[in-house]
Design an enzyme around this catalytic site. Structure first.
Site, PDB file in Angstrom:
ATOM      1  N   TYR A   1     -12.604   1.374  -6.413  1.00 38.41           N
ATOM      2  CA  TYR A   1     -12.696   0.296  -5.576  1.00 38.41           C
ATOM      3  C   TYR A   1     -11.432   0.675  -3.888  1.00 38.41           C
ATOM      4  O   TYR A   1     -10.855   0.151  -3.515  1.00 38.41           O
ATOM      5  CB  TYR A   1     -11.574  -0.738  -6.299  1.00 38.41           C
TER       6      TYR A   1
ATOM      7  N   HIS B   1      -4.469   6.520  -3.479  1.00 35.70           N
ATOM      8  CA  HIS B   1      -4.124   8.234  -1.845  1.00 35.70           C
ATOM      9  C   HIS B   1      -3.123   8.126  -1.685  1.00 35.70           C
ATOM     10  O   HIS B   1      -3.462   9.438  -1.276  1.00 35.70           O
ATOM     11  CB  HIS B   1      -4.855   6.139  -1.538  1.00 35.70           C
TER      12      HIS B   1
ATOM     13  N   ARG C   1       6.387  -6.159 -10.939  1.00 34.20           N
ATOM     14  CA  ARG C   1       5.075  -6.206 -10.222  1.00 34.20           C
ATOM     15  C   ARG C   1       4.299  -7.310 -11.469  1.00 34.20           C
ATOM     16  O   ARG C   1       3.728  -8.443  -9.852  1.00 34.20           O
ATOM     17  CB  ARG C   1       3.921  -5.445 -10.473  1.00 34.20           C
TER      18      ARG C   1
ATOM     19  N   GLY D   1       0.482  -4.626  -4.056  1.00 35.16           N
ATOM     20  CA  GLY D   1      -0.101  -5.498  -2.977  1.00 35.16           C
ATOM     21  C   GLY D   1      -1.449  -6.359  -2.642  1.00 35.16           C
ATOM     22  O   GLY D   1      -1.688  -7.772  -2.532  1.00 35.16           O
TER      23      GLY D   1
ATOM     24  N   CYS E   1     -11.482 -15.828   5.197  1.00 32.73           N
ATOM     25  CA  CYS E   1     -13.174 -16.109   4.857  1.00 32.73           C
ATOM     26  C   CYS E   1     -13.285 -14.960   5.171  1.00 32.73           C
ATOM     27  O   CYS E   1     -13.698 -14.664   6.903  1.00 32.73           O
ATOM     28  CB  CYS E   1     -12.814 -17.177   5.349  1.00 32.73           C
TER      29      CYS E   1
ATOM     30  N   THR F   1      -4.815   1.103  -8.247  1.00 28.08           N
ATOM     31  CA  THR F   1      -2.979   1.818  -8.517  1.00 28.08           C
ATOM     32  C   THR F   1      -3.116   2.965  -7.222  1.00 28.08           C
ATOM     33  O   THR F   1      -4.505   2.534  -6.765  1.00 28.08           O
ATOM     34  CB  THR F   1      -2.661   3.103  -9.825  1.00 28.08           C
TER      35      THR F   1
ATOM     36  N   GLY G   1      -5.360   3.067   3.211  1.00 29.90           N
ATOM     37  CA  GLY G   1      -6.285   3.274   2.306  1.00 29.90           C
ATOM     38  C   GLY G   1      -6.812   4.505   1.171  1.00 29.90           C
ATOM     39  O   GLY G   1      -5.615   4.098   0.113  1.00 29.90           O
TER      40      GLY G   1
ATOM     41  N   GLY H   1       1.119  -1.129   0.027  1.00 33.51           N
ATOM     42  CA  GLY H   1       0.318   0.101   0.074  1.00 33.51           C
ATOM     43  C   GLY H   1       0.893   1.129   0.000  1.00 33.51           C
ATOM     44  O   GLY H   1       0.298   1.870   1.129  1.00 33.51           O
ATOM     45  N   GLY H   2       1.282   1.282  -1.151  1.00 31.74           N
ATOM     46  CA  GLY H   2       2.736   2.583  -0.794  1.00 31.74           C
ATOM     47  C   GLY H   2       3.584   2.088  -0.235  1.00 31.74           C
ATOM     48  O   GLY H   2       4.610   1.910  -0.670  1.00 31.74           O
TER      49      GLY H   2
HETATM   50  N1  LIG Z   1     -10.848  -0.959  -1.337  1.00 31.03           N
HETATM   51  C1  LIG Z   1     -10.209  -2.015  -0.690  1.00 31.03           C
HETATM   52  O1  LIG Z   1     -10.588  -3.123  -0.020  1.00 31.03           O
HETATM   53  C2  LIG Z   1      -9.034  -1.954  -0.990  1.00 31.03           C
HETATM   54  C3  LIG Z   1      -8.244  -3.027  -0.889  1.00 31.03           C
HETATM   55  C4  LIG Z   1      -6.263  -2.248  -0.530  1.00 31.03           C
HETATM   56  C5  LIG Z   1      -6.561  -1.636  -1.486  1.00 31.03           C
HETATM   57  N2  LIG Z   1      -6.636  -0.466  -1.484  1.00 31.03           N
HETATM   58  C6  LIG Z   1      -6.225   0.026  -2.213  1.00 31.03           C
HETATM   59  O2  LIG Z   1      -5.873  -0.010  -3.324  1.00 31.03           O
HETATM   60  C7  LIG Z   1      -4.695   0.805  -4.163  1.00 31.03           C
HETATM   61  C8  LIG Z   1      -3.556  -0.187  -4.467  1.00 31.03           C
HETATM   62  O3  LIG Z   1      -3.160  -1.042  -3.125  1.00 31.03           O
HETATM   63  P1  LIG Z   1      -1.713  -2.270  -2.332  1.00 31.03           P
HETATM   64  O4  LIG Z   1      -1.885  -2.555  -1.762  1.00 31.03           O
HETATM   65  O5  LIG Z   1      -1.980  -2.430  -4.007  1.00 31.03           O
HETATM   66  O6  LIG Z   1      -0.573  -0.287  -3.156  1.00 31.03           O
HETATM   67  P2  LIG Z   1       0.430  -0.380  -4.254  1.00 31.03           P
HETATM   68  O7  LIG Z   1       0.791   0.092  -3.869  1.00 31.03           O
HETATM   69  O8  LIG Z   1       0.953  -1.936  -3.287  1.00 31.03           O
HETATM   70  O9  LIG Z   1       0.272  -1.148  -5.762  1.00 31.03           O
HETATM   71  C9  LIG Z   1      -0.111   0.250  -6.620  1.00 31.03           C
HETATM   72  C10 LIG Z   1       0.574  -0.175  -7.929  1.00 31.03           C
HETATM   73  O10 LIG Z   1       0.069   0.630  -8.899  1.00 31.03           O
HETATM   74  C11 LIG Z   1       1.294   0.810  -9.484  1.00 31.03           C
HETATM   75  N3  LIG Z   1       0.455   2.213 -10.249  1.00 31.03           N
HETATM   76  C12 LIG Z   1       1.210   3.602 -10.114  1.00 31.03           C
HETATM   77  N4  LIG Z   1       0.774   4.070 -11.050  1.00 31.03           N
HETATM   78  C13 LIG Z   1       0.423   3.591 -11.958  1.00 31.03           C
HETATM   79  C14 LIG Z   1      -0.145   4.019 -13.568  1.00 31.03           C
HETATM   80  N5  LIG Z   1      -0.056   5.283 -13.454  1.00 31.03           N
HETATM   81  N6  LIG Z   1      -0.611   2.938 -14.294  1.00 31.03           N
HETATM   82  C15 LIG Z   1      -0.579   1.626 -13.433  1.00 31.03           C
HETATM   83  N7  LIG Z   1      -0.395   1.481 -12.376  1.00 31.03           N
HETATM   84  C16 LIG Z   1       0.263   1.780 -11.440  1.00 31.03           C
HETATM   85  C17 LIG Z   1       2.565   0.840  -9.054  1.00 31.03           C
HETATM   86  O11 LIG Z   1       3.501   0.442  -9.178  1.00 31.03           O
HETATM   87  C18 LIG Z   1       1.890  -0.676  -8.311  1.00 31.03           C
HETATM   88  O12 LIG Z   1       2.397  -1.822  -8.732  1.00 31.03           O
HETATM   89  C19 LIG Z   1      -4.178   1.622  -2.352  1.00 31.03           C
HETATM   90  O13 LIG Z   1      -4.904   3.019  -2.860  1.00 31.03           O
HETATM   91  C20 LIG Z   1      -5.115   1.156  -1.232  1.00 31.03           C
HETATM   92  O14 LIG Z   1      -5.849   1.487  -0.733  1.00 31.03           O
HETATM   93  C21 LIG Z   1      -8.269  -0.298  -1.236  1.00 31.03           C
END
Ligand SMILES: NC(=O)c1ccc[n+]([C@@H]2O[C@H](COP(=O)([O-])OP(=O)(O)OC[C@H]3O[C@@H](n4cnc5c(N)ncnc54)[C@H](O)[C@@H]3O)[C@@H](O)[C@H]2O)c1
Ligand SMILES: NC(=O)c1ccc[n+]([C@@H]2O[C@H](COP(=O)([O-])OP(=O)(O)OC[C@H]3O[C@@H](n4cnc5c(N)ncnc54)[C@H](O)[C@@H]3O)[C@@H](O)[C@H]2O)c1
Lengths: 561, 561
Positions: free
Chosen positions: A326, A271, A201, A176, A414, A268, A496, A52-53
């Site tokens: 999302y 956040h 990734r 992640g 689960c 992506t 998030g 998450g960043g």
């Molecule tokens: N609603 C939910 O249940 C939920 C759950 C998990 C994560 N999230 C949100 O989703 C987002 C992603 O979480 P994460 O853990 O995967 O984060 P992360 O930082 O591990 O992964 C983000 C990915 O996006 C890629 N990325 C960044 N900019 C991009 C772009 N312009 N085009 C294409 N790819 C790009 C990055 O290289 C990275 O692999 C976060 O904002 C998180 O808060 C929401």
């Protein structure tokens, strides 16, 4: 000067039935902290980043070492206090109190923004804890697979009569959490095209079997999707590219008669405009480098790109393609950048998840401290026996067992709710007591759960009574879990959706097979989901009110009992 | 429709040794809730308003009644959950857990402003808890005198070797809070010259024995001060005049060889340039009238006068007279008016209160559930015996007993810190056990305390490491007090300085004379002030670091132990 956040050590949690700490509570916290930094679990463990960043498990490596040492030494009536990833104090409490209390990334509201946070972070005064990174209960991508699967399946039910065969989902981000999307789509029967800017990734997701193929051009990716959907095969492709460029391109092609996605979303890390979103036209190398040398430029370019990105999502929505946010706050950024209709499409919680939250149902998870996958297989089987009527659960457990590779300590997730969680916990405790399992089980959940979060752009978007921004609820959840005897409890800000936009709490409890643990498990795993039921009952949701009555909750201000 | 917040009932807490609730914990919470609404305590009890604008004790009268009913019925292993003044749930916990957990007025940061709060408040979804209003431990105006006394006394220690005999304090304003200054100065051993523009305020303070004399000319006032200081008498005079004119005049005389004040401060209501500050050269009548007819003129004249006023304070400061801002924002106004060095002199917390906070010293208070003033007299005497060397404390207790009237349940406040609070608590518990006191004692504190608040414009202004806005600390304080076994614990937002500007936590614990209570008292009243010591030790204050070492605190991330 060396960087206190960089190290080349690889961290692996101890496994097996012998503890090195004085209590299983402290041992569990130590193993789970280490598990968060396991090379197969964390996104960037050498920098302490879990997911998450910049969601970290400890503030610096020095802090990590001191946390571990403190946990090993912690007495059965002591508690370790952790402030934004730094171990502050060991205090005297009692056996029924948590062994660790954690607060991460919390800022007084007027100063609760990324700019101020980053300033403090640079000074070494803070750490971003995300949700389960700084609270030591991240279990890799599996944690999000089921939630994403439920969401896609529910979207399929609402928009495609429950059949996603031959359909495809367009999304962004394979990090992640986002990395769970292709597998969840496939579980739900759909194809998936995920745009990801960082090739490593994509490769990582393929290696862990979450993703089927890689493409370097849009033509290539769309050809695969066309082929799979035509054959009714559920498969996924990661497209190397920038979502801010690819989304508008796919929309333009669609308007020109090209392929039409069936569901559009994005994960992506929008956040975090500095570390989470690569601006359109930038290479990943440039992006990473400029985060240090010119953060202002990165941020403004990223924000402008997000506006483009969301504009394309709004276009899809207006063209009747089911589109959902999302939970990465990308609509808010786009709106701040001047895109007036950024909130045209809904978030996933009000659209698909809230009815579950009303019953306290959310991402329950457990982890085998033995390190033995066999222990999880046994709990899978036991869960099926404990809930013989829950076919949905059976199907999930079967698919998960088949397709989900364990990362780090073997774990299972689960979605179950009030009335079921404590039964599962007590059963695991008995299995530990009887020796059926080789070591204690750790039980926790995401902060994204029914009673544990206030996040008006995500989990509490569009609440029935307008109470989206009321954060009394997650604070009470943390106080209550502390009072109920959880093993560790955490209060975070900004998970998030980023700084300023959420407050949330985490809870973890250990089933070590003792009768004392059984008492705590029964209280914590009842009260914690119950708090989600009250929160939604108080907001006026009938499902929650019915659930509260059915389970005999005593809610003086709500039910008058 | 009737107003759910209005009622004509007068609330008086039950008193005496018989409880109507099942535990003394619940009984104490009930009595203290009621005491907050006692006609002699609350500012507007019929509207549930205790103090501080709209700081309430319960959300509606209906909620009040249901809280009382729930507390009466609460079992010894149960906990009541209160969300912004509404009783949400009764849950199963354990004997060592708090009986009540409270969260008031908390909002997700991006929405944490008065506008959004007021919207939710109007909808009946929230309540403003201030600090001790919604957490049921307000004890009337005794606290203001004590806080001001501590500030003056600390200034005396820092600048005059702890002896203010023959010294005098120059200040402005004898209003609701400012009126405590002359009495506090006298308690601290100093004389006080308070410039007040409104004669009725001077007369009122003389009538209530907070002020000794009135003067109509500066010559007259200075003559009194000269006489008293020469004789070493601590006395106070209210000078009818405008601070913006009198302060520069005193400075000019001082430069010409006239009398030199020993401390300079101000408590005019400079935070409100329209209603709070009378412009130089204006009569009070003119000022009041023009607030209606020509508010712009009032405001600009007031702001210009404040610039003059602060310029004189800066002059005193530059002439080495200890000078402090007393939290009325007057430096900000002067700076906005173009006085570049307006912030030359410090605010009261960084200057005088923080050294106390570094030792966990803050507004400790207790209250006799018997309702009998004799019980407080006995605790006063016992405190003097327990701390025979603490002359400062003795002086305060003697003067408070002599000059401060009880409001509602008899109570006492005194600033003590780590190492002393738990000893006081244990002593009270023994006095209850032995029957020396007629009923249990409730022990608490303000949220304005050393480890319990993040408020960058007040309590955490100008922290040494820049961590002013980090609110992990008050959240950890609340979690830790819950884990230590406090009787009730609260987490609030927006107290003192308003929505968006503070987060803070409260704690109350009952000494009911049992051995179990003794254990909890020892933990809570040690850990709570200790949390203030860590918070300041982590920020790098030597006093806190020394205090931590001296008391053997285990602070892995700070002391490496
Ligand atoms: N609603 C939910 O249940 C939920 C759950 C998990 C994560 N999230 C949100 O989703 C987002 C992603 O979480 P994460 O853990 O995967 O984060 P992360 O930082 O591990 O992964 C983000 C990915 O996006 C890629 N990325 C960044 N900019 C991009 C772009 N312009 N085009 C294409 N790819 C790009 C990055 O290289 C990275 O692999 C976060 O904002 C998180 O808060 C929401
Ligand atoms: N930091 C703290 O803990 C703290 C505590 C108490 C009060 N305060 C601040 O102190 C200020 C005073 O509070 P209060 O409750 O006494 O307010 P108040 O409005 O009741 O009293 C202000 C007094 O100042 C007098 N006054 C106004 N202009 C004057 C002038 N030019 N010269 C002389 N007298 C003048 C008024 O007649 C009035 O009596 C406020 O700004 C308040 O916010 C801060």
């Amino acid at each position: 000067m060396t960087n206190p956040r960089h190290n080349t050590r690889d961290i692996y949690p101890p496994t097996g039935p012998e503890k090195t700490a004085k209590t299983w509570g402290a041992e569990a916290a130590m193993r789970m902290l280490m598990n968060n930094l396991h090379p197969d679990v964390a996104e960037n463990p050498h920098e302490l980043v879990v997911y998450g960043g910049i969601g970290r498990a400890a503030r610096t490596w020095n802090d990590f070492d001191r946390i571990v040492a403190s946990l090993k030494d912690l007495g059965p009536e002591e508690t370790l206090i952790v402030q934004s990833g730094k171990p502050i104090a060991v205090i005297r409490t009692h056996a029924d109190a948590p062994r660790v209390l954690i607060a991460n990334s919390n800022l007084v509201p007027h100063w609760a923004n990324w700019q101020h946070f980053n300033e403090l972070d640079r000074k070494g005064l803070m750490m971003y804890g995300q949700m389960t990174a700084g609270s030591w209960i991240y279990i890799g991508t599996q944690g999000i697979v089921q939630g994403t699967y439920e969401t896609f399946a529910e979207a399929g039910r609402q928009h495609y009569n429950g059949d996603l065969t031959g359909k495809w989902i367009l999304t962004g981000g394979l990090g992640g959490m986002g990395g769970a999307q292709p597998l969840a789509a496939v579980f739900a029967g759909a194809c998936c095209l995920a745009v990801e800017v960082d090739e490593t990734r994509i490769d990582f997701r393929i290696r862990t079997r979450y993703l089927d193929a890689k493409a370097k051009t849009l033509d290539e990716a769309l050809a695969m999707i066309a082929n799979w959907t035509a054959k009714g095969e559920a498969k996924s492709v990661g497209l190397l590219g920038n979502a801010a460029e690819v989304f508008p391109e796919i929309y333009a092609r669609m308007k020109a008669g090209g392929m039409r996605p069936d569901i559009v979303t994005d994960q992506t890390s929008a956040h975090d405009p500095l570390h989470g979103y690569c601006p359109a036209g930038w290479t990943v190398g440039e992006w990473r480098a400029k985060q240090e040398t010119d953060p202002t430029a990165v941020e403004s370019a990223a924000r402008a790109s997000m506006k483009q990105h969301v504009a394309a999502m709004v276009d899809f929505w207006n063209a009747d393609v089911p589109t959902l946010d999302y939970g990465n706050n990308i609509r808010q950024v786009a709106q701040d950048e001047g895109l007036d209709n950024a909130f045209a499409f809904p978030g996933f919680v009000p659209a698909y998840i809230r009815p579950l939250f009303c019953k306290g149902i959310g991402p329950f998870r457990w982890c085998a401290l033995s390190g033995d996958p066999e222990d999880i297989r046994k709990t899978d089987a036991a869960m099926k026996k404990l809930f013989p009527e829950n076919h949905h659960l059976h199907r999930w457990l079967d698919m998960a067992a088949e397709r989900i590779a364990f990362q780090g300590l073997p774990a299972r997730i689960c979605w179950i709710g009030l009335g079921d969680r404590h039964r599962a916990g007590l059963m695991f405790n008995e299995m530990v007591a009887s020796g059926e399992l080789k070591a204690p089980i750790v039980i926790g959940r995401d902060h994204l759960d029914s009673g544990s979060v206030a996040s008006p752009n995500r989990e509490t978007e569009a609440m029935k009574d307008g109470s989206d921004a009321v954060s009394d609820w997650p604070l009470l959840n943390a106080l209550m879990n502390t009072a109920s005897g959880a093993t560790w409890v955490s209060l975070h800000h900004g998970g998030g959706v980023g700084m300023g936009f959420s407050q949330h709490s985490g809870v973890v409890i250990v089933a070590d097979g003792t009768p004392e643990a059984a008492k705590r498990l029964e209280r914590v795993l009842w009260n914690d989901p119950a708090s989600g039921v009250w929160r939604h009952a108080d907001a006026g949701y009938d499902i929650a009110l019915d659930c509260a009555r059915e389970h005999g909750l005593r809610l003086p201000g709500i039910l008058g009992n």
